[in-house]
Design a protein around this motif. Structure first.
Motif, PDB file in Angstrom:
ATOM      1  N   ILE A  30       0.813  -1.214   0.000  1.00 24.17           N
ATOM      2  CA  ILE A  30       0.000   0.000   0.000  1.00 24.17           C
ATOM      3  C   ILE A  30       0.851   1.269   0.000  1.00 24.17           C
ATOM      4  O   ILE A  30       0.374   2.352  -0.348  1.00 24.17           O
ATOM      5  CB  ILE A  30      -0.964  -0.014   1.210  1.00 24.17           C
ATOM      6  N   ILE A  31       2.124   1.166   0.366  1.00 21.67           N
ATOM      7  CA  ILE A  31       3.031   2.316   0.321  1.00 21.67           C
ATOM      8  C   ILE A  31       4.435   1.786   0.050  1.00 21.67           C
ATOM      9  O   ILE A  31       4.758   0.650   0.413  1.00 21.67           O
ATOM     10  CB  ILE A  31       2.998   3.127   1.643  1.00 21.67           C
ATOM     11  N   GLY A  32       5.245   2.587  -0.644  1.00 15.72           N
ATOM     12  CA  GLY A  32       6.600   2.170  -0.976  1.00 15.72           C
ATOM     13  C   GLY A  32       7.518   2.121   0.229  1.00 15.72           C
ATOM     14  O   GLY A  32       7.187   2.606   1.316  1.00 15.72           O
ATOM     15  N   ASN A  33       8.699   1.573   0.037  1.00 14.93           N
ATOM     16  CA  ASN A  33       9.618   1.337   1.147  1.00 14.93           C
ATOM     17  C   ASN A  33      10.121   2.612   1.812  1.00 14.93           C
ATOM     18  O   ASN A  33      10.560   2.596   2.962  1.00 14.93           O
ATOM     19  CB  ASN A  33      10.815   0.512   0.668  1.00 14.93           C
ATOM     20  N   LEU A  34      10.074   3.741   1.088  1.00 12.54           N
ATOM     21  CA  LEU A  34      10.513   5.008   1.665  1.00 12.54           C
ATOM     22  C   LEU A  34       9.342   5.875   2.106  1.00 12.54           C
ATOM     23  O   LEU A  34       9.537   6.977   2.618  1.00 12.54           O
ATOM     24  CB  LEU A  34      11.369   5.779   0.661  1.00 12.54           C
ATOM     25  N   GLY A  35       8.116   5.397   1.877  1.00  9.70           N
ATOM     26  CA  GLY A  35       6.946   6.173   2.250  1.00  9.70           C
ATOM     27  C   GLY A  35       6.698   7.361   1.337  1.00  9.70           C
ATOM     28  O   GLY A  35       5.945   8.271   1.688  1.00  9.70           O
ATOM     29  N   GLU A  36       7.327   7.365   0.148  1.00  5.38           N
ATOM     30  CA  GLU A  36       7.240   8.507  -0.752  1.00  5.38           C
ATOM     31  C   GLU A  36       6.299   8.269  -1.932  1.00  5.38           C
ATOM     32  O   GLU A  36       5.705   9.206  -2.458  1.00  5.38           O
ATOM     33  CB  GLU A  36       8.627   8.852  -1.302  1.00  5.38           C
ATOM     34  N   ASP A  37       6.236   7.031  -2.386  1.00  2.00           N
ATOM     35  CA  ASP A  37       5.415   6.740  -3.561  1.00  2.00           C
ATOM     36  C   ASP A  37       4.876   5.320  -3.454  1.00  2.00           C
ATOM     37  O   ASP A  37       5.215   4.566  -2.533  1.00  2.00           O
ATOM     38  CB  ASP A  37       6.227   6.916  -4.849  1.00  2.00           C
ATOM     39  N   PHE A  38       4.039   4.942  -4.406  1.00  2.00           N
ATOM     40  CA  PHE A  38       3.516   3.588  -4.436  1.00  2.00           C
ATOM     41  C   PHE A  38       2.841   3.363  -5.786  1.00  2.00           C
ATOM     42  O   PHE A  38       2.644   4.291  -6.562  1.00  2.00           O
ATOM     43  CB  PHE A  38       2.552   3.315  -3.285  1.00  2.00           C
ATOM     44  N   ASP A  39       2.538   2.113  -6.055  1.00  7.23           N
ATOM     45  CA  ASP A  39       1.818   1.729  -7.272  1.00  7.23           C
ATOM     46  C   ASP A  39       0.463   1.205  -6.828  1.00  7.23           C
ATOM     47  O   ASP A  39       0.371   0.128  -6.238  1.00  7.23           O
ATOM     48  CB  ASP A  39       2.613   0.648  -8.012  1.00  7.23           C
ATOM     49  N   PRO A  40      -0.629   1.932  -7.097  1.00  7.78           N
ATOM     50  CA  PRO A  40      -1.928   1.591  -6.509  1.00  7.78           C
ATOM     51  C   PRO A  40      -2.776   0.597  -7.298  1.00  7.78           C
ATOM     52  O   PRO A  40      -3.873   0.274  -6.863  1.00  7.78           O
ATOM     53  CB  PRO A  40      -2.631   2.955  -6.488  1.00  7.78           C
ATOM     54  N   ILE A  41      -2.279   0.103  -8.427  1.00  9.87           N
ATOM     55  CA  ILE A  41      -3.137  -0.673  -9.330  1.00  9.87           C
ATOM     56  C   ILE A  41      -3.563  -2.010  -8.731  1.00  9.87           C
ATOM     57  O   ILE A  41      -4.752  -2.354  -8.699  1.00  9.87           O
ATOM     58  CB  ILE A  41      -2.443  -0.894 -10.681  1.00  9.87           C
ATOM     59  N   PHE A  42      -2.600  -2.795  -8.253  1.00 13.51           N
ATOM     60  CA  PHE A  42      -2.907  -4.130  -7.704  1.00 13.51           C
ATOM     61  C   PHE A  42      -2.326  -4.229  -6.297  1.00 13.51           C
ATOM     62  O   PHE A  42      -1.149  -4.540  -6.121  1.00 13.51           O
ATOM     63  CB  PHE A  42      -2.332  -5.235  -8.598  1.00 13.51           C
ATOM     64  N   ILE A  43      -3.174  -3.980  -5.303  1.00 14.16           N
ATOM     65  CA  ILE A  43      -2.765  -4.061  -3.897  1.00 14.16           C
ATOM     66  C   ILE A  43      -3.582  -5.118  -3.160  1.00 14.16           C
ATOM     67  O   ILE A  43      -3.036  -5.979  -2.473  1.00 14.16           O
ATOM     68  CB  ILE A  43      -2.922  -2.691  -3.205  1.00 14.16           C
ATOM     69  N   TYR A  44      -4.900  -5.048  -3.319  1.00 12.74           N
ATOM     70  CA  TYR A  44      -5.813  -5.958  -2.622  1.00 12.74           C
ATOM     71  C   TYR A  44      -6.252  -7.091  -3.558  1.00 12.74           C
ATOM     72  O   TYR A  44      -6.237  -6.929  -4.786  1.00 12.74           O
ATOM     73  CB  TYR A  44      -7.047  -5.192  -2.146  1.00 12.74           C
TER      74      TYR A  44
END
Length: 242
Positions: free
Chosen positions: A146-160
């Motif tokens: 749900i969030i990237g390793n640095l807490g700065e970005d993420f890819d929201p397409i396939f999480i759940y």
């Protein structure tokens, strides 16, 4: 099930021959799409895969880059993904793990058409499935945290798990899911920690085992563990593979 160990696809020295001799498999990983522009990329990758093939692992798979590798919007990256499939056939790899590769900042996400872009990516995989006719290669679309390793970005397409619903409903022959348990554990723990922080029992967080609802479409699993959780502007890093 066959246990595999990953290695950098441009460094054959990372391959553990004793692991292969013991009957286990390998996964060749290219981490960053910028590798495609390196002068010796293709030669080195072919040589590494040839070496891996000669070792005769019980299972060989490939992992497409995550960073700088938007195959939906950049044609030269799409060609590289198609070439990954050709390499898989050439060297006897059974499958390829691919992320959605739509990384963005938390701020960018506020105005992002999530459902529309997820549909576009699923349409891409339907087309890719057609490209794979006549092969026995599988594509595993991987969930991300749900969030990237640095807490700065993420890819929201396939999480759940439910994010894969439309993809699963297409019942494609070659395209399924790679389920990353480490990524899912980060998502689960982040939800749980947020609920505790805000002392809000109603804050939505998932059942850890809800991914079993899509198990029939899971072609591949990734296992690892993590330390610490990253939050936007929190200054704390999440370390995977611990």
């Amino acid at each position: 099930m066959i246990a595999q160990i990953p290695f950098f696809g441009l460094d054959p020295k990372q391959i553990d021959e004793k692991w292969v001799e013991a009957g286990y498999g390998l996964e060749a990983n290219i981490f960053d799409g910028s590798s495609f522009s390196e002068a010796d990329y293709l030669k080195t990758f072919n040589q590494t895969l040839e070496y891996a093939k000669q070792l005769d692992p019980s299972l060989l798979t490939l992992h497409f880059p995550t960073d700088h590798a938007d195959y939906v919007h950049e044609d030269h990256i799409k060609k590289q993904l198609y070439h990954f499939a050709e390499l898989a056939v050439k060297y006897g790899a059974k499958g390829i793990t691919v992320h959605a590769n739509q990384f963005m900042t938390v701020e960018e996400f506020q105005v992002y058409d999530l459902e529309g872009n997820r549909k576009k990516i699923i349409e891409f995989f339907a087309e890719f499935d057609e490209q794979l006719k006549g092969t026995d290669i599988w594509i595993g679309v991987e969930n991300l945290p749900i969030i990237g390793n640095l807490g700065e970005d993420f890819d929201p397409i396939f999480i759940y798990p439910e994010d894969f619903t439309e993809l699963v409903q297409l019942d494609l022959k070659h395209v399924g899911i790679t389920w990353d348990l480490c990524h899912w554990a980060i998502t689960y723990q982040t939800h749980l920690s947020s609920a505790l922080m805000f002392r809000n029992d109603q804050l939505r967080y998932p059942d850890f085992f809800q991914f079993l609802s899509i198990k029939e479409s899971i072609k591949h699993y990734h296992f690892s563990s993590f330390r610490q959780l990253a939050f936007p502007h929190g200054g704390v890093r999440c370390f995977e593979g611990r």
